[in-house]
Each structure stands twice: as structure tokens, then as C-alpha cells.
Design a protein around this motif. Sequence first.
Motif, PDB file in Angstrom:
ATOM      1  N   ALA A   1      40.515  29.318  30.749  1.00  0.00           N
ATOM      2  CA  ALA A   1      39.176  29.469  31.321  1.00  0.00           C
ATOM      3  C   ALA A   1      39.087  30.680  32.231  1.00  0.00           C
ATOM      4  CB  ALA A   1      38.788  28.206  32.079  1.00  0.00           C
ATOM      5  N   GLU A   2      40.198  31.067  32.847  1.00  0.00           N
ATOM      6  CA  GLU A   2      40.226  32.196  33.761  1.00  0.00           C
ATOM      7  C   GLU A   2      41.288  33.200  33.306  1.00  0.00           C
ATOM      8  OE1 GLU A   2      38.123  32.627  36.192  1.00  0.00           O
ATOM      9  OE2 GLU A   2      37.188  30.637  36.013  1.00  0.00           O
ATOM     10  N   PRO A   3      41.075  34.484  33.569  1.00  0.00           N
ATOM     11  CA  PRO A   3      42.078  35.477  33.186  1.00  0.00           C
ATOM     12  C   PRO A   3      43.358  35.306  33.993  1.00  0.00           C
ATOM     13  CG  PRO A   3      40.377  36.480  34.558  1.00  0.00           C
ATOM     14  CD  PRO A   3      39.896  35.107  34.229  1.00  0.00           C
ATOM     15  N   SER A   4      44.480  35.710  33.403  1.00  0.00           N
ATOM     16  CA  SER A   4      45.752  35.652  34.115  1.00  0.00           C
ATOM     17  C   SER A   4      45.866  36.783  35.119  1.00  0.00           C
ATOM     18  CB  SER A   4      46.912  35.707  33.120  1.00  0.00           C
ATOM     19  OG  SER A   4      46.838  36.875  32.318  1.00  0.00           O
ATOM     20  N   SER A   5      45.129  37.866  34.899  1.00  0.00           N
ATOM     21  CA  SER A   5      45.097  38.974  35.852  1.00  0.00           C
ATOM     22  C   SER A   5      43.841  39.790  35.615  1.00  0.00           C
ATOM     23  CB  SER A   5      46.338  39.865  35.721  1.00  0.00           C
ATOM     24  OG  SER A   5      46.402  40.463  34.441  1.00  0.00           O
ATOM     25  N   SER A   6      43.425  40.536  36.633  1.00  0.00           N
ATOM     26  CA  SER A   6      42.286  41.438  36.536  1.00  0.00           C
ATOM     27  C   SER A   6      42.651  42.740  37.230  1.00  0.00           C
ATOM     28  CB  SER A   6      41.034  40.843  37.198  1.00  0.00           C
ATOM     29  OG  SER A   6      40.573  39.709  36.487  1.00  0.00           O
ATOM     30  N   THR A   7      42.265  43.838  36.628  1.00  0.00           N
ATOM     31  CA  THR A   7      42.513  45.148  37.210  1.00  0.00           C
ATOM     32  C   THR A   7      41.184  45.842  37.435  1.00  0.00           C
ATOM     33  OG1 THR A   7      44.646  45.341  36.094  1.00  0.00           O
ATOM     34  CG2 THR A   7      43.636  47.375  36.892  1.00  0.00           C
ATOM     35  N   THR A   8      40.917  46.234  38.669  1.00  0.00           N
ATOM     36  CA  THR A   8      39.667  46.892  39.031  1.00  0.00           C
ATOM     37  C   THR A   8      39.952  48.325  39.457  1.00  0.00           C
ATOM     38  OG1 THR A   8      38.733  44.786  39.778  1.00  0.00           O
ATOM     39  CG2 THR A   8      37.630  46.793  40.515  1.00  0.00           C
ATOM     40  N   VAL A   9      39.081  49.246  39.058  1.00  0.00           N
ATOM     41  CA  VAL A   9      39.232  50.643  39.469  1.00  0.00           C
ATOM     42  C   VAL A   9      38.130  50.989  40.454  1.00  0.00           C
ATOM     43  CG1 VAL A   9      40.369  51.342  37.335  1.00  0.00           C
ATOM     44  CG2 VAL A   9      37.873  51.475  37.491  1.00  0.00           C
ATOM     45  N   ASP A  10      38.377  52.007  41.245  1.00  0.00           N
ATOM     46  CA  ASP A  10      37.434  52.431  42.276  1.00  0.00           C
ATOM     47  C   ASP A  10      36.370  53.308  41.637  1.00  0.00           C
ATOM     48  OD1 ASP A  10      36.152  52.948  44.633  1.00  0.00           O
ATOM     49  OD2 ASP A  10      37.633  54.390  45.372  1.00  0.00           O
ATOM     50  N   ASP A  11      35.400  52.672  41.012  1.00  0.00           N
ATOM     51  CA  ASP A  11      34.354  53.389  40.285  1.00  0.00           C
ATOM     52  C   ASP A  11      33.051  52.627  40.459  1.00  0.00           C
ATOM     53  OD1 ASP A  11      32.742  54.739  38.334  1.00  0.00           O
ATOM     54  OD2 ASP A  11      34.539  55.267  37.212  1.00  0.00           O
ATOM     55  N   ASP A  12      31.978  53.353  40.744  1.00  0.00           N
ATOM     56  CA  ASP A  12      30.684  52.702  40.894  1.00  0.00           C
ATOM     57  C   ASP A  12      30.053  52.364  39.545  1.00  0.00           C
ATOM     58  OD1 ASP A  12      30.814  52.892  43.668  1.00  0.00           O
ATOM     59  OD2 ASP A  12      29.846  54.871  43.696  1.00  0.00           O
TER      60      ASP A  12
ATOM     61  N   PHE B   1      46.161  53.124  32.007  1.00  0.00           N
ATOM     62  CA  PHE B   1      46.892  52.013  32.606  1.00  0.00           C
ATOM     63  C   PHE B   1      48.212  51.810  31.864  1.00  0.00           C
ATOM     64  CE2 PHE B   1      42.338  51.211  32.793  1.00  0.00           C
ATOM     65  CZ  PHE B   1      42.110  50.910  34.120  1.00  0.00           C
ATOM     66  N   THR B   2      49.227  51.387  32.581  1.00  0.00           N
ATOM     67  CA  THR B   2      50.437  50.909  31.933  1.00  0.00           C
ATOM     68  C   THR B   2      50.281  49.403  31.720  1.00  0.00           C
ATOM     69  OG1 THR B   2      51.526  50.624  34.084  1.00  0.00           O
ATOM     70  CG2 THR B   2      51.901  52.705  32.911  1.00  0.00           C
ATOM     71  N   VAL B   3      50.908  48.893  30.665  1.00  0.00           N
ATOM     72  CA  VAL B   3      50.783  47.481  30.305  1.00  0.00           C
ATOM     73  C   VAL B   3      52.130  46.795  30.516  1.00  0.00           C
ATOM     74  CG1 VAL B   3      50.158  45.834  28.503  1.00  0.00           C
ATOM     75  CG2 VAL B   3      49.082  48.105  28.539  1.00  0.00           C
ATOM     76  N   LYS B   4      52.142  45.746  31.318  1.00  0.00           N
ATOM     77  CA  LYS B   4      53.364  44.954  31.487  1.00  0.00           C
ATOM     78  C   LYS B   4      53.487  44.029  30.282  1.00  0.00           C
ATOM     79  CE  LYS B   4      55.889  42.259  34.971  1.00  0.00           C
ATOM     80  NZ  LYS B   4      57.082  43.097  34.798  1.00  0.00           N
ATOM     81  N   ARG B   5      54.509  44.225  29.505  1.00  0.00           N
ATOM     82  CA  ARG B   5      54.593  43.575  28.190  1.00  0.00           C
ATOM     83  C   ARG B   5      54.650  42.049  28.258  1.00  0.00           C
ATOM     84  NH1 ARG B   5      55.771  46.932  23.821  1.00  0.00           N
ATOM     85  NH2 ARG B   5      56.218  49.108  24.366  1.00  0.00           N
ATOM     86  N   ASP B   6      55.309  41.481  29.276  1.00  0.00           N
ATOM     87  CA  ASP B   6      55.474  40.030  29.298  1.00  0.00           C
ATOM     88  C   ASP B   6      54.253  39.297  29.836  1.00  0.00           C
ATOM     89  OD1 ASP B   6      55.937  41.091  31.811  1.00  0.00           O
ATOM     90  OD2 ASP B   6      57.467  39.616  32.346  1.00  0.00           O
ATOM     91  N   THR B   7      53.412  39.990  30.637  1.00  0.00           N
ATOM     92  CA  THR B   7      52.247  39.330  31.234  1.00  0.00           C
ATOM     93  C   THR B   7      50.909  39.936  30.804  1.00  0.00           C
ATOM     94  OG1 THR B   7      52.232  40.754  33.189  1.00  0.00           O
ATOM     95  CG2 THR B   7      53.626  38.772  33.274  1.00  0.00           C
ATOM     96  N   GLY B   8      50.935  41.142  30.261  1.00  0.00           N
ATOM     97  CA  GLY B   8      49.687  41.820  29.907  1.00  0.00           C
ATOM     98  C   GLY B   8      48.982  42.435  31.100  1.00  0.00           C
ATOM     99  N   LYS B   9      49.578  42.371  32.275  1.00  0.00           N
ATOM    100  CA  LYS B   9      48.940  42.915  33.472  1.00  0.00           C
ATOM    101  C   LYS B   9      48.849  44.434  33.364  1.00  0.00           C
ATOM    102  CE  LYS B   9      49.356  43.147  38.519  1.00  0.00           C
ATOM    103  NZ  LYS B   9      47.939  42.811  38.742  1.00  0.00           N
ATOM    104  N   LEU B  10      47.698  44.982  33.751  1.00  0.00           N
ATOM    105  CA  LEU B  10      47.466  46.420  33.715  1.00  0.00           C
ATOM    106  C   LEU B  10      47.621  47.012  35.116  1.00  0.00           C
ATOM    107  CD1 LEU B  10      44.258  46.621  31.468  1.00  0.00           C
ATOM    108  CD2 LEU B  10      46.656  46.644  30.762  1.00  0.00           C
ATOM    109  N   SER B  11      48.227  48.190  35.178  1.00  0.00           N
ATOM    110  CA  SER B  11      48.361  48.919  36.446  1.00  0.00           C
ATOM    111  C   SER B  11      47.920  50.348  36.214  1.00  0.00           C
ATOM    112  CB  SER B  11      49.810  48.900  36.943  1.00  0.00           C
ATOM    113  OG  SER B  11      50.245  47.575  37.176  1.00  0.00           O
TER     114      SER B  11
END
Length: 234
Positions: A56-67, A95-105
Motif C-alpha cells: 500500500a505504501e512505497p518502500s522508499s521515496s526520493t525527492t529532488v529540490d525542484d519546484d 540517480f543510482t539504484v540500490k539493487r537489493d532495495t530499489g532505493k534511489l540516490s
Amino acid sequence: VDNESGTLSLLPSSPVKVAKTLNGVVVAPDGKFVFVPADPARIDTYPIAADGSLPAEPSSSTTVDDDEPLLTMALDPQGRFAYGVSPFSSKLYVFTVKRDTGKLSASGEPLLIGPVAHRRSPAFAAPDPNGHFVYVTQMADGSPVADNGIRGYAVDQTTGASTELAGSPFGGVNVFAGALVFRPDGKFLYSSGGALNAFAVDAESGALDLVPGSPFTEDIGSDPWAPTMAIDPR
């Protein structure tokens, strides 16, 4: 999907509600994650369960500083990098992708599209199948200094940083906006912006050359975004 009839049945988790506006859905090459660009300027990651359902909810979210929102995104076929496109800010986020979690940085500062004196609005991005290059379409521009066409960038294989290719943008003033799709072997790139064009891809330099006969049809050129494009897997 019923393998015999093709009948579709909603999974128990569907529909998954996304906060604010959902701008797209992209599936990871290994089929383990779904990435959702959404407002504000963020990308949500959802793990895909064995039965295809999503939480129901994402495992992670990545936000950028953009209007402005990230309206489209693309994934490196090797699963290492993700690209977020912000048309109204003239930026391509890497973004780089963490392969085991899908987290973006976020990887470094965003790439500003176009020359300093004449920034352009990117529409879609497409990495080549080997992940060595990434190509970006631009919204049409009728100004005297217009440099329409597809911009191409070499990709640093460690960080994902992009450097514009010699001769970029490719295709000329009649190639703009629209989606991009590669033939699976990476030898040809197709563009829907303005018309249906085909480009031969130089595997060493990344340069694009229009295939003789382009454009093959202008019937699809009425929509400058032309967001849906697919190719036979063979």
C-alpha cells in the motif's frame, strides 16, 4: 494474467493509491521493483511481491529540490541508474539504484539540457541497451537559435554522470519531443517526436545517423509528447 485466455484479474492490492499526481510507472529490468514518478518532484519505489502485488505504501521515496514535477523517467537496462526528466526546469536528474532495495540516490548535480544561453525542455530519456549512452528528446523550439533534435550523452559507468556527445543534438529541426525506443540489440533508435524517425547508432561514439527514408510517417507527429511507443522484442 491467465496464461490460457489472456484474461486480466485485479490483484488483491489493486489499486494502489499514490499521493497527488501519478506521472508514470516504470518496471525495473529484473522485475523486482516498480518506480513511480509523482508530484511533488519525487520518485516512489514499490517492491513487487511473488504474486505481482504491490504494498500500500512505497518502500522508499526520493525527492529532488525542484519546484517542477518529474514528468517522465527511464531506467538503465543494467539496473544501475535511473533518469528523471523535469521539462519545465530543463533538467535531467541522474540517480543510482540500490539493487537489493530499489532505493534511489541522487548522483551529483542535475544535468541542464541545452547550451547555457538557450536551455531546452527535455521530454523523454532513453539509455541504450548497454548503458553506455543516454538520449534525450527536447520540446520543439521555433526560435532563431533553435537546436532541435535528440541530445546524446556518454554515461560514466561508475557514477552515471553524463557528458554530451560530439555532434549532439542529432536529427535536425524536424525531430523534437516524443518518446524513444531502441531495437533490443541497440543498433537502431526510433523517435516519435514530429514524425516516426529511425537512427542508426554508432556503438563506439554514440552518434546517431538518420536511416534513409526517415521520416517514415508523419501521422503520429500531431502530439508533441507522443508518449507511448513499443517495439517487437525480436
